[in-house]
Design a protein around this motif. Structure first.
Motif, PDB file in Angstrom:
ATOM      1  N   SER A 212      21.078 -34.605 -38.790  1.00  0.00           N
ATOM      2  CA  SER A 212      19.638 -34.400 -38.674  1.00  0.00           C
ATOM      3  C   SER A 212      18.997 -34.643 -40.033  1.00  0.00           C
ATOM      4  O   SER A 212      19.683 -34.709 -41.058  1.00  0.00           O
ATOM      5  N   LEU A 213      17.684 -34.754 -40.046  1.00  0.00           N
ATOM      6  CA  LEU A 213      16.969 -34.960 -41.301  1.00  0.00           C
ATOM      7  C   LEU A 213      17.225 -33.804 -42.265  1.00  0.00           C
ATOM      8  O   LEU A 213      17.338 -34.003 -43.481  1.00  0.00           O
ATOM      9  N   ALA A 214      17.348 -32.605 -41.734  1.00  0.00           N
ATOM     10  CA  ALA A 214      17.603 -31.428 -42.570  1.00  0.00           C
ATOM     11  C   ALA A 214      18.984 -31.473 -43.222  1.00  0.00           C
ATOM     12  O   ALA A 214      19.216 -30.819 -44.239  1.00  0.00           O
ATOM     13  N   ASP A 215      19.912 -32.254 -42.636  1.00  0.00           N
ATOM     14  CA  ASP A 215      21.269 -32.365 -43.189  1.00  0.00           C
ATOM     15  C   ASP A 215      21.339 -33.283 -44.408  1.00  0.00           C
ATOM     16  O   ASP A 215      22.258 -33.169 -45.223  1.00  0.00           O
ATOM     17  N   LEU A 216      20.389 -34.195 -44.521  1.00  0.00           N
ATOM     18  CA  LEU A 216      20.515 -35.262 -45.514  1.00  0.00           C
ATOM     19  C   LEU A 216      20.588 -34.787 -46.958  1.00  0.00           C
ATOM     20  O   LEU A 216      21.396 -35.312 -47.729  1.00  0.00           O
TER      21      LEU A 216
ATOM     22  N   LEU B 125      17.488 -46.662 -41.443  1.00  0.00           N
ATOM     23  CA  LEU B 125      18.637 -46.129 -42.176  1.00  0.00           C
ATOM     24  C   LEU B 125      19.880 -46.132 -41.306  1.00  0.00           C
ATOM     25  O   LEU B 125      19.843 -45.740 -40.128  1.00  0.00           O
ATOM     26  N   TYR B 126      20.983 -46.557 -41.918  1.00  0.00           N
ATOM     27  CA  TYR B 126      22.298 -46.412 -41.304  1.00  0.00           C
ATOM     28  C   TYR B 126      23.168 -45.663 -42.303  1.00  0.00           C
ATOM     29  O   TYR B 126      22.924 -45.740 -43.521  1.00  0.00           O
ATOM     30  N   TYR B 127      24.166 -44.931 -41.829  1.00  0.00           N
ATOM     31  CA  TYR B 127      25.045 -44.222 -42.739  1.00  0.00           C
ATOM     32  C   TYR B 127      26.422 -44.137 -42.111  1.00  0.00           C
ATOM     33  O   TYR B 127      26.608 -44.282 -40.887  1.00  0.00           O
ATOM     34  N   ASP B 128      27.438 -43.894 -42.941  1.00  0.00           N
ATOM     35  CA  ASP B 128      28.765 -43.599 -42.446  1.00  0.00           C
ATOM     36  C   ASP B 128      29.504 -42.729 -43.452  1.00  0.00           C
ATOM     37  O   ASP B 128      29.010 -42.481 -44.555  1.00  0.00           O
TER      38      ASP B 128
ATOM     39  N   LYS C  34      24.577 -39.130 -50.041  1.00  0.00           N
ATOM     40  CA  LYS C  34      24.610 -39.369 -51.473  1.00  0.00           C
ATOM     41  C   LYS C  34      25.118 -40.774 -51.751  1.00  0.00           C
ATOM     42  O   LYS C  34      26.145 -41.187 -51.219  1.00  0.00           O
ATOM     43  N   ASP C  35      24.399 -41.491 -52.591  1.00  0.00           N
ATOM     44  CA  ASP C  35      24.849 -42.830 -52.958  1.00  0.00           C
ATOM     45  C   ASP C  35      26.172 -42.727 -53.708  1.00  0.00           C
ATOM     46  O   ASP C  35      26.315 -41.924 -54.638  1.00  0.00           O
ATOM     47  N   ASN C  36      27.135 -43.541 -53.292  1.00  0.00           N
ATOM     48  CA  ASN C  36      28.495 -43.500 -53.837  1.00  0.00           C
ATOM     49  C   ASN C  36      29.225 -42.214 -53.473  1.00  0.00           C
ATOM     50  O   ASN C  36      30.255 -41.892 -54.075  1.00  0.00           O
ATOM     51  N   GLY C  37      28.713 -41.482 -52.480  1.00  0.00           N
ATOM     52  CA  GLY C  37      29.351 -40.252 -52.042  1.00  0.00           C
ATOM     53  C   GLY C  37      30.133 -40.445 -50.760  1.00  0.00           C
ATOM     54  O   GLY C  37      30.269 -41.567 -50.245  1.00  0.00           O
ATOM     55  N   SER C  38      30.643 -39.347 -50.217  1.00  0.00           N
ATOM     56  CA  SER C  38      31.431 -39.414 -48.981  1.00  0.00           C
ATOM     57  C   SER C  38      30.582 -39.796 -47.782  1.00  0.00           C
ATOM     58  O   SER C  38      31.085 -40.357 -46.812  1.00  0.00           O
TER      59      SER C  38
ATOM     60  N   GLY D  55      19.818 -52.091 -49.773  1.00  0.00           N
ATOM     61  CA  GLY D  55      20.745 -51.521 -50.735  1.00  0.00           C
ATOM     62  C   GLY D  55      21.371 -50.222 -50.272  1.00  0.00           C
ATOM     63  O   GLY D  55      21.123 -49.725 -49.164  1.00  0.00           O
ATOM     64  N   TYR D  56      22.183 -49.658 -51.155  1.00  0.00           N
ATOM     65  CA  TYR D  56      22.921 -48.426 -50.892  1.00  0.00           C
ATOM     66  C   TYR D  56      22.094 -47.243 -51.400  1.00  0.00           C
ATOM     67  O   TYR D  56      21.600 -47.263 -52.529  1.00  0.00           O
ATOM     68  N   VAL D  57      21.966 -46.215 -50.574  1.00  0.00           N
ATOM     69  CA  VAL D  57      21.065 -45.120 -50.911  1.00  0.00           C
ATOM     70  C   VAL D  57      21.669 -43.764 -50.563  1.00  0.00           C
ATOM     71  O   VAL D  57      22.576 -43.651 -49.735  1.00  0.00           O
ATOM     72  N   GLY D  58      21.144 -42.750 -51.218  1.00  0.00           N
ATOM     73  CA  GLY D  58      21.402 -41.358 -50.879  1.00  0.00           C
ATOM     74  C   GLY D  58      20.067 -40.675 -50.641  1.00  0.00           C
ATOM     75  O   GLY D  58      19.009 -41.320 -50.597  1.00  0.00           O
ATOM     76  N   TRP D  59      20.104 -39.352 -50.523  1.00  0.00           N
ATOM     77  CA  TRP D  59      18.877 -38.595 -50.283  1.00  0.00           C
ATOM     78  C   TRP D  59      17.863 -38.807 -51.398  1.00  0.00           C
ATOM     79  O   TRP D  59      16.664 -38.932 -51.156  1.00  0.00           O
ATOM     80  N   GLN D  60      18.326 -38.857 -52.632  1.00  0.00           N
ATOM     81  CA  GLN D  60      17.419 -39.022 -53.767  1.00  0.00           C
ATOM     82  C   GLN D  60      16.584 -40.290 -53.644  1.00  0.00           C
ATOM     83  O   GLN D  60      15.405 -40.314 -53.999  1.00  0.00           O
ATOM     84  N   GLU D  61      17.198 -41.353 -53.119  1.00  0.00           N
ATOM     85  CA  GLU D  61      16.502 -42.638 -53.033  1.00  0.00           C
ATOM     86  C   GLU D  61      15.559 -42.724 -51.835  1.00  0.00           C
ATOM     87  O   GLU D  61      14.526 -43.402 -51.897  1.00  0.00           O
ATOM     88  N   ILE D  62      15.901 -42.051 -50.721  1.00  0.00           N
ATOM     89  CA  ILE D  62      15.063 -42.208 -49.528  1.00  0.00           C
ATOM     90  C   ILE D  62      13.998 -41.133 -49.391  1.00  0.00           C
ATOM     91  O   ILE D  62      13.025 -41.322 -48.652  1.00  0.00           O
ATOM     92  N   GLU D  63      14.150 -40.010 -50.083  1.00  0.00           N
ATOM     93  CA  GLU D  63      13.173 -38.924 -49.922  1.00  0.00           C
ATOM     94  C   GLU D  63      11.732 -39.384 -50.161  1.00  0.00           C
ATOM     95  O   GLU D  63      10.834 -39.040 -49.375  1.00  0.00           O
ATOM     96  N   PRO D  64      11.462 -40.204 -51.208  1.00  0.00           N
ATOM     97  CA  PRO D  64      10.071 -40.645 -51.404  1.00  0.00           C
ATOM     98  C   PRO D  64       9.594 -41.632 -50.342  1.00  0.00           C
ATOM     99  O   PRO D  64       8.393 -41.916 -50.271  1.00  0.00           O
ATOM    100  N   LEU D  65      10.501 -42.145 -49.513  1.00  0.00           N
ATOM    101  CA  LEU D  65      10.146 -43.175 -48.541  1.00  0.00           C
ATOM    102  C   LEU D  65      10.034 -42.643 -47.112  1.00  0.00           C
ATOM    103  O   LEU D  65       9.806 -43.421 -46.185  1.00  0.00           O
TER     104      LEU D  65
END
Length: 297
Positions: free
Chosen positions: A263-267, A292-295, A272-276, A235-245
């Motif tokens: 970097s991990l510190a940037d996340l 994790l993949y992101y764009d 953000k889910d539905n973000g830029s 699924g689609y995720v942001g920091w809020q969703e992956i932090e516990p994982l």
């Protein structure tokens, strides 16, 4: 592992799926899509259950407030967030409460009743190894009755995502995707075979590109692999969703570097889910580790 942490992870996944297919933004005064309603209801049910055991855990109250905000139950969202503030008294929650309070008098519209005469709706959906929950991720839409471009039959479960073909395809049913008929008939694919991790098995590649529903990315979608097999798209995720994982990723730093250099510190700032900066969560079908993949838009 602490039961609360485990539950937090589970509910975060459910909630992120619901949000990703809700077709709305924060405080947008429309109801979430019908396809996301069941996921929001599932998240609320799980939250009410765990709050019965841990009523002093502010994280669960925040999540319940998020659910109620997306479903436009603003009074309930305010009550849940007030409980979180009473427990932890965080400034971030107070700021959000002020924003929520500005919407407390917005009237929730009545949901539209879905009507369907599709005989296919009664059939069990096929299983996709590399995309096991396509209705939860939003790959399959369920808010209308359409005609499948491949089999020409009516269906109220259908795919309108990426499909690489010279033909102009509007909708495909799950069954024509699963048995490969759609890819064969239109000489198309659901994932660009150049934008996948390397797996030493051609049959696995064919299953992925010809018989697996894809996902939507801001740019060119990329499919990750692990243990010499393609991962399942979760699924689609942001920091809020992956932090516990974070402890359950195979190598998140490498994933970030390969995707674009964050970097991990940037996340916390960018992802953000539905973000830029959109995240895409994958899970190994062998060892269950996450990737994790992101764009960017």
């Amino acid at each position: 592992m602490d039961k609360r942490i485990e539950k937090l992870k589970e509910i975060n996944i459910i909630l992120s799926k619901a949000i990703s297919k809700s077709n709305k933004f924060w405080f947008e005064h429309i109801l979430p899509s019908q396809s996301s309603t069941l996921s929001f209801e599932e998240a609320e049910k799980e939250l009410n259950a765990i709050l019965g055991e841990y009523p002093n855990d502010a994280n669960f109250w925040r999540m319940l407030s998020n659910v109620k905000t997306y479903t436009m139950d603003y009074a309930d969202a305010i009550t849940a967030l007030e409980k979180a503030i009473a427990i932890e008294n965080k400034q971030k929650d107070k700021t959000q409460l002020m924003e929520l309070s500005a919407h407390k008098d917005v009237v929730k519209p009545k949901p539209k009743v879905k009507k369907t005469t599709s005989a296919l709706a009664k059939k069990d959906l096929p299983f996709f190894k590399y995309h096991p929950e396509p209705t939860l991720t939003g790959a399959f839409e369920t808010d209308n009755v359409v005609t499948c471009d491949c089999c020409k039959k009516p269906t109220d479960v259908y795919y309108t995502g990426p499909f690489y073909s010279v033909d102009d395809i509007d909708a495909l049913c799950p069954w024509c995707i699963a048995d490969g008929k759609a890819a064969k008939k239109f000489e198309g694919s659901f994932q660009d075979d150049l934008n996948v991790d390397e797996v030493d098995d051609k049959q696995k590649l064919l299953e992925l590109i010809n018989r697996t529903p894809g996902y939507r990315g801001w740019q060119q979608e990329f499919w990750l692999a692990h243990c010499n097999d393609y991962c399942a798209f979760k699924g689609y995720v942001g920091w809020q969703e992956i932090e516990p994982l974070l402890n359950e990723f195979a190598d998140i730093e490498t994933d970030l570097a390969n995707a674009g250099g964050l970097s991990l510190a940037d996340l916390p700032k960018y992802l953000k889910d539905n973000g830029s900066c959109q995240g895409y969560l994958f899970q190994c079908t062998c060892c269950n580790k996450y990737r994790l993949y992101y764009d960017f838009d």
